[in-house]
Design a protein around this motif. Structure first.
Motif, PDB file in Angstrom:
ATOM      1  N   LEU A  22       1.044  -1.235   0.214  1.00  0.00           N
ATOM      2  CA  LEU A  22       0.151  -0.326  -0.168  1.00  0.00           C
ATOM      3  C   LEU A  22       1.151   1.318   0.446  1.00  0.00           C
ATOM      4  CD1 LEU A  22      -2.521   0.994   0.165  1.00  0.00           C
ATOM      5  CD2 LEU A  22      -2.754   1.139   2.911  1.00  0.00           C
TER       6      LEU A  22
ATOM      7  N   LEU B   4       1.186   4.534  -2.830  1.00  0.00           N
ATOM      8  CA  LEU B   4       0.584   5.786  -2.635  1.00  0.00           C
ATOM      9  C   LEU B   4       2.194   6.315  -3.021  1.00  0.00           C
ATOM     10  CD1 LEU B   4      -1.135   5.504   1.138  1.00  0.00           C
ATOM     11  CD2 LEU B   4      -1.814   5.873  -1.258  1.00  0.00           C
TER      12      LEU B   4
ATOM     13  N   LYS C 131      -5.357 -10.623  -5.238  1.00  0.00           N
ATOM     14  CA  LYS C 131      -6.250 -10.113  -4.140  1.00  0.00           C
ATOM     15  C   LYS C 131      -5.646  -8.969  -3.801  1.00  0.00           C
ATOM     16  CE  LYS C 131      -5.261 -13.909  -2.279  1.00  0.00           C
ATOM     17  NZ  LYS C 131      -5.144 -14.822  -1.049  1.00  0.00           N
TER      18      LYS C 131
ATOM     19  N   SER D 225      -7.172  -5.283  -5.060  1.00  0.00           N
ATOM     20  CA  SER D 225      -8.188  -4.670  -4.503  1.00  0.00           C
ATOM     21  C   SER D 225      -7.522  -3.667  -3.600  1.00  0.00           C
ATOM     22  CB  SER D 225      -8.299  -5.332  -4.126  1.00  0.00           C
ATOM     23  OG  SER D 225      -7.403  -6.351  -2.832  1.00  0.00           O
ATOM     24  N   LEU D 226      -5.875  -3.211  -3.964  1.00  0.00           N
ATOM     25  CA  LEU D 226      -5.584  -2.038  -2.565  1.00  0.00           C
ATOM     26  C   LEU D 226      -5.920  -0.551  -3.761  1.00  0.00           C
ATOM     27  CD1 LEU D 226      -2.385  -3.069  -1.223  1.00  0.00           C
ATOM     28  CD2 LEU D 226      -4.760  -3.358  -0.314  1.00  0.00           C
TER      29      LEU D 226
ATOM     30  N   LEU E 294      -8.098   0.687  -5.135  1.00  0.00           N
ATOM     31  CA  LEU E 294      -8.697   1.866  -3.592  1.00  0.00           C
ATOM     32  C   LEU E 294      -8.181   2.544  -3.167  1.00  0.00           C
ATOM     33  CD1 LEU E 294     -12.243   1.772  -2.626  1.00  0.00           C
ATOM     34  CD2 LEU E 294     -11.042   1.231   0.051  1.00  0.00           C
ATOM     35  N   ALA E 295      -7.278   2.445  -2.811  1.00  0.00           N
ATOM     36  CA  ALA E 295      -6.374   3.680  -1.760  1.00  0.00           C
ATOM     37  C   ALA E 295      -5.338   4.811  -3.116  1.00  0.00           C
ATOM     38  CB  ALA E 295      -5.459   3.139  -1.318  1.00  0.00           C
TER      39      ALA E 295
ATOM     40  N   VAL F  15     -13.073  -3.425  -6.145  1.00  0.00           N
ATOM     41  CA  VAL F  15     -13.566  -3.440  -4.765  1.00  0.00           C
ATOM     42  C   VAL F  15     -13.934  -1.682  -4.274  1.00  0.00           C
ATOM     43  CG1 VAL F  15     -12.672  -2.850  -2.792  1.00  0.00           C
ATOM     44  CG2 VAL F  15     -11.926  -5.051  -3.970  1.00  0.00           C
TER      45      VAL F  15
ATOM     46  N   ALA G  73     -17.757  -2.632  -4.158  1.00  0.00           N
ATOM     47  CA  ALA G  73     -17.466  -2.497  -2.379  1.00  0.00           C
ATOM     48  C   ALA G  73     -17.606  -0.727  -2.511  1.00  0.00           C
ATOM     49  CB  ALA G  73     -16.618  -2.954  -2.295  1.00  0.00           C
TER      50      ALA G  73
END
Lengths: 380, 399
Positions: free
Chosen positions: B143, B147, B337, B340-341, B343-344, B351, B355
């Motif tokens: 993550l 970023l 999997k 899905s990060l 999103l950040a 996601v 979600a």
């Protein structure tokens, strides 16, 4: 066959000093010739790598140290002034260090998390360094008394002012999530691993499904589930703390991974050990507790440490459901108007990376050390 | 016989004891208890949920999938507007996840194999550089790396005008990677169709070469021949048809590019982060796999007169693959999997879209999370099944 007879006999009385190797093989030139310039391909690769290093390293070094701003109280310090380049803004990290460590924990109470962190480091050293005395007692203390005391010191009550978990943050939350995750997932993982190898069909199916479901989905969906679905599962009026919900999600998720690590250890125990335990008349739980699990867990300590490393890195995901761990606190400060300059995002992220790196790298070195150490019994 | 007499006691008490201490019966009783507990637990949760949903006035059901979504998505591989349904949004998110995962797996595999082999290189500089890369990126959360790429690298890149020009008219700026867009002309499908045909021919040649080698001992450069057929035939057909593929070059107009194809900064950052991170794990897997092939295998190959390249291709790599494939599978699953990060940093994957936006708008937490989890589970199971099949094909058959 003629015999040569002479009066003089030569007997060497001392050893010859070894001569220096030919200049082309010894010292740095020889080393470089062997390791860098042994073939045309090697020469090309070496030159390319040297070029990359010269291209990358000096600017990076300049940005990190030489052009960096070390002191200052607000964004003025890190703003580029007339044509001057400004590197990393360490003044930002310096000013926010307490917040990165403890979040918005009340300033006059910060001795509490500090105390817990010091106690944790000492306890960990006691348990992790093989030469320490009474390590077994240390492990039990760290697994039972330490969490309870920690909870009391951090949360409060019984004489200490209560600090709600919404005020916890920074490295404190990172450590709380990671340590709780590992402590809760170990027993869960052991039970699931035993369940998966059980001869009882229903128990086996339940364990397999549980493990595969948690392992098959991303942690972020588990955290989402913990944050939005868990409140729906509980009776109306029961309100779970946000941090606690995240902890439950992390523990279930890590438990499934831990189960697979421990299963590996169980599979490595020779059948004779099970048979030996049975022949002594031990019951299933006795043989597991006294014979099988101690050996299996010892084998998989490196695997457990590796799970711990991934868990430690994964704690950063709680940021997504609105908890401020180390990364979350740093990220939140990027929008602080009094510090907003182009260099604070890279500086903050590099600082976070350095902290995570130190933790994870030391853990991975420890796991390699244990692997070598535990290997002794099996060496031939 | 005294021993037998002592145990053969027909009193009711010992009958009870016999039942109590019977392993089979105890096993069933224990399983029954677990079943009862699980059923009660599930019933309790379902009851609580029903009460809570009723109180919040959210009906349980999947009707919301057909409702108007009303939010926009920044990257749409298929048709999608504000008026599209949540189901369409779900499809867009899923496709974006698949695009990211497939591209990520592709790059991570290449980087991982190169770095893994580099760590074993005799070139000191190369081996050290690979080690530093692996040890640095592996020990930093993904993550954080995402970023970093997004906030510290891509967003501080200069605008399109001052962007970095790379070869092939590719431009890297804070708008992402801009590159030429292929325009498919008349008859390009024919070129595409020649690829499987050429592959089939190459396969037939390989079979023939193997039969001939078994029969006569004469070897045939199968690898080079197949490569030539698979690449050469489509090129010849392509040229014969008058090169029915042109590229639309991106052009700077005002402050942005017009035309061409853009890889958004979000996708670029995701690809950088996820490929470089997963590649460190793949590199370690590859290194372990190659080290697991005993040195005697290479020595034996050399003593048979095989060249180093042949030894690597025919002896070492096939054996290393057996060790590499199972952990490689896990890495592919992890990458999927980890996508899905997204999103950040605002890449619209499953996601983030489903979600995230859909859940927030409709409030159908249970259905949305359950569907999202099910998708990842199915993706995991499919990948695992494919890789297990491949693994079974290359596994060591001991006779």
């Amino acid at each position: 066959m003629s015999r040569i007879e002479t009066d003089t006999v030569f007997v060497r009385r001392d050893f010859l000093e070894p001569e220096a190797p030919p200049p082309s093989l010894g010292g740095f030139p020889g080393w470089a010739r062997r390791n860098l310039f042994s073939s045309p391909v090697n020469i090309t690769v070496s030159l390319l790598m040297l070029f990359l290093l010269v291209w990358w390293l000096p600017p990076l070094f300049r940005w990190l140290f030489i052009d960096a701003v070390w002191t200052g109280t607000d964004r003025e310090a890190c703003l580029p002034k007339d044509g001057e380049t400004v590197g990393a803004c360490w003044a930002f990290v310096n000013a926010k260090l307490a917040q990165f460590t403890f979040g918005s924990y009340p300033a006059d109470q910060r001795w509490r998390p500090a105390l817990v962190m010091i106690a944790f480091v000492l306890g960990l050293a006691w348990v992790a360094i093989p030469k320490m005395p009474r390590r077994r007692e240390g492990i039990w203390l760290m697994l039972t008394a330490f969490p309870i005391l920690t909870f009391w010191v951090l949360y409060g009550g019984l004489g200490l002012p209560v600090v709600e978990t919404s005020n916890w943050g920074g490295l404190l939350v990172t450590l709380v999530v990671a340590v709780t995750g590992i402590v809760a997932s170990l027993p869960l993982g052991i039970l699931l691993a035993l369940g998966r190898r059980s001869k009882l069909p229903f128990i086996k199916i339940v364990s397999v499904v549980f493990i595969e479901v948690w392992r098959g989905v991303p942690l972020i969906t588990v955290l989402f589930m913990a944050s939005v679905m868990l409140p729906l599962f509980l009776p109306t009026g029961v309100n779970f703390d946000k941090l606690l919900r995240a902890l439950i999600g992390v523990a279930l998720f890590t438990g499934a991974y831990m189960a697979e690590t421990i299963r590996g250890g169980l599979q490595a125990i020779p059948k004779g050990q099970y048979e030996g335990a049975a022949s002594l008349g031990l019951s299933y739980w006795q043989s597991m507790r006294l014979i099988i699990l101690p050996q299996a867990l010892k084998i998989v300590i490196p695997g457990i440490v590796n799970s711990f490393i991934s868990l430690f890195k994964d704690t950063s995901l709680v940021m997504i459901i609105g908890l401020y761990d180390l990364l979350g606190s740093i990220q939140r400060n990027f929008s602080d108007a009094s510090w907003s300059t182009p260099s604070i995002a890279p500086t903050g992220l590099i600082f976070a990376a350095a902290v995570f790196w130190v933790f994870c790298f030391s853990m991975s070195r420890y796991s390699m050390y244990m692997e070598r150490k535990l290997n002794t019994g099996r060496k031939r | 016989m005294t021993l037998r007499d002592e145990t053969a006691d027909d009193s009711p008490r010992s009958w009870v004891r016999a039942v109590l201490y019977d392993a089979t019966i105890r096993g069933w009783v224990f399983q029954g208890l677990v079943l009862v507990f699980l059923v009660l637990f599930a019933a309790w949760i379902i009851h609580n949920t029903a009460v809570n949903l009723h109180a919040a006035n959210i009906p349980f059901g999947f009707d919301f999938l057909n409702m108007r979504a009303g939010f926009d998505i920044s990257q749409k591989p298929i048709a999608y507007t504000l008026d599209s349904s949540h189901l369409q949004a779900f499809k867009v998110g899923l496709l974006n996840t698949i695009i990211l995962s497939v591209l990520g797996i592709f790059f991570a595999t290449i980087i991982g194999f190169v770095v893994g082999v580099s760590r074993l290189s005799s070139n000191w500089l190369l081996a050290r550089a690979a080690t530093v890369y692996v040890e640095t990126l592996r020990n930093v959360p993904l993550l954080l790396q995402l970023l970093f790429w997004y906030k510290a690298v891509l967003s501080v890149l200069p605008g399109p005008r001052q962007g970095y020009m790379l070869p092939l008219s590719i431009n890297l700026s804070n708008r992402g990677l801009t590159m030429p867009r292929p325009i498919i002309g008349e008859g390009f499908e024919i070129v595409l169709w020649t690829v499987p045909v050429a592959a089939a021919v190459a396969w037939a040649v390989a079979r023939w070469a193997k039969r001939r080698q078994v029969a006569t001992g004469q070897s045939f450069p199968v690898f080079r021949a197949s490569l030539g057929i698979i690449i050469g035939v489509p090129i010849v057909v392509f040229l014969a048809l008058g090169a029915p593929l042109t590229f639309e070059l991106p052009e700077l107009k005002g402050f942005n590019f017009v035309g061409g194809m853009v890889v958004h900064p979000e996708l670029t950052a995701m690809l950088f982060g996820i490929s470089l991170y997963t590649a460190t794990f793949i590199a370690e897997t590859v290194r372990a796999g190659i080290l697991a092939v005993s040195a005697g295998q290479s020595e034996a190959a050399f003593s048979l007169g095989l060249r180093p390249s042949q030894t690597m291709r025919l002896i070492v790599v096939p054996q290393a693959m057996r060790v590499i494939i199972p952990p490689l599978t896990s890495q592919y699953l992890n990458l999927t999997k980890n996508s899905s990060l997204a999103l950040a940093i605002g890449y619209p994957d499953l996601v983030a879209v489903f979600a995230g936006s859909t859940l927030n708008i409709t409030g159908h937490a249970i259905e949305v999370i359950a569907i999202t989890m099910a998708v990842y589970l199915v993706l995991s199971l499919i990948t695992a099944a494919l890789m297990n099949w491949f693994n079974a094909r290359v596994a060591l058959v001991e006779r």
